[in-house]
Design an enzyme around this catalytic site. Sequence first.
Site, short mmCIF file in Angstrom:
data_model
loop_
_atom_site.label_atom_id
_atom_site.label_comp_id
_atom_site.label_asym_id
_atom_site.label_seq_id
_atom_site.Cartn_x
_atom_site.Cartn_y
_atom_site.Cartn_z
N GLY A 123 0.50 -0.79 0.27
CA GLY A 123 0.29 0.07 0.07
C GLY A 123 0.54 1.31 0.12
CD GLU A 240 7.90 -2.86 -6.43
OE1 GLU A 240 7.63 -1.90 -5.91
OE2 GLU A 240 6.65 -2.37 -7.34
#
Length: 376
Positions: A123, A240
Amino acid sequence: MELDEFRHGLDRWLDEHAGELVAGYPGVGSLDQQMEQLSKVKRLAYDAGWMRWGWAERVGGLGGSTLLRAYLGEALTTRELVESGIYSLTEVLAPTMIDYARPELAAAMVPRLLRGDETWCQGFSEPGTGSNLASLTCRATRHDDGWRVTGQKVWTSLAQYAHRCVLLTRTGSLESAHKGITALFVDMDTPGITVRPIETMHGVEEFCEVFFDDVAVPDERTLGEEGQGWSVAMDLLPYERSTSLWHRAAFLHRRLRRLLETAPPGAVDPASLGEVTQLLYAFRARSRATQHRLARGERLGAETSIDKVLLATTEQAVFDLVADVIPGEITISDDPLTERWRREYLYSRAASIYGGSAEIQRNIIARRLLDLGDDR
Ligand SMILES: Cc1cc2nc3c(=O)[nH]c(=O)nc-3n(C[C@H](O)[C@H](O)[C@H](O)COP(=O)(O)OP(=O)(O)OC[C@H]3O[C@@H](n4cnc5c(N)ncnc54)[C@H](O)[C@@H]3O)c2cc1C
């Protein structure tokens, strides 16, 4: 365990358990089916030990190099047992959890993610806050027993399936920018959380809007210290762009090979194929070097933006070639097996957005790696 031993043992296990591991649906399946398949494969691989190698023993792992994880994701992707994007969320979220959560929290939670018993989401982005992450406004305020969170996130991948969320919140003033951010690890079934899936242009409800209305989060769910959320984000973003991109390279390699196996004779222009192949191998070479740096324990940082730019360029070039070679599959086919090409072509457009847009990656490369000055 050494990489060679791991590779041989894993490949043998995958062969022996192919019947159990294979997806029980034709083609690429719905997202629900993919998520079920992912849980099944992770559970089987965890119980057999493969999913635990490369992770620290203090979080349920069996130790060993992170290269083992890189190979596991590559092998599962190459055999089309998992969809690389959703598989690799573990690689995005778990390392930062291990770096920043209290040890007992990481020890309790990480095995659930590795085994596929749980899904987690990230988030970070909000309406109006994507590239400029330091302007986020989802607010957490101090409460007796922890925090109360109120605000909104958007583009939260797989939030409708997620049991937990790594959430960036504003705890300082808006002017404090990146200094006033705190990261929390939130249970998605806490009262006050509403999740609304959004359909992407490739026709899948892959990401969501997530609303927080006075959501209680205990203090022990703070990742790092209050005000350290920016460090958490800067720790996570290179992850990531590392192991998960190696897995994505395996996916692109697999799909390019599939195109060549099925293309009508003479349909592939050799010069275009040469261009795409060299992009793919350059991307893999770069990502391979990143995997080795991670395995040596080096801290990854801004240089992973190069990997991200190469991924986006390569993914779009692969699927541009697909569109040139089999345009009918992309534009008009309704066959569930060939429709996969259309979905993948459309999703490839997102590669220059997710995980940080291509323009922002180039800004980081220019400013922080090449010292070419500020973009303002
Ligand atoms: C498939 C997908 C999955 C995603 N999953 C998640 C997720 O799980 N969790 C999450 O938090 N987010 C997720 N995102 C959101 C993603 O991180 C953001 O979309 C991305 O960071 C860009 O932010 P934005 O959409 O707000 O665009 P903006 O920041 O508004 O940018 C719009 C355009 O302006 C350009 N731009 C902006 N600032 C500059 C600048 N300074 N210089 C040059 N160009 C600039 C950008 O490159 C872009 O082209 C996902 C996105 C996609 C597409």
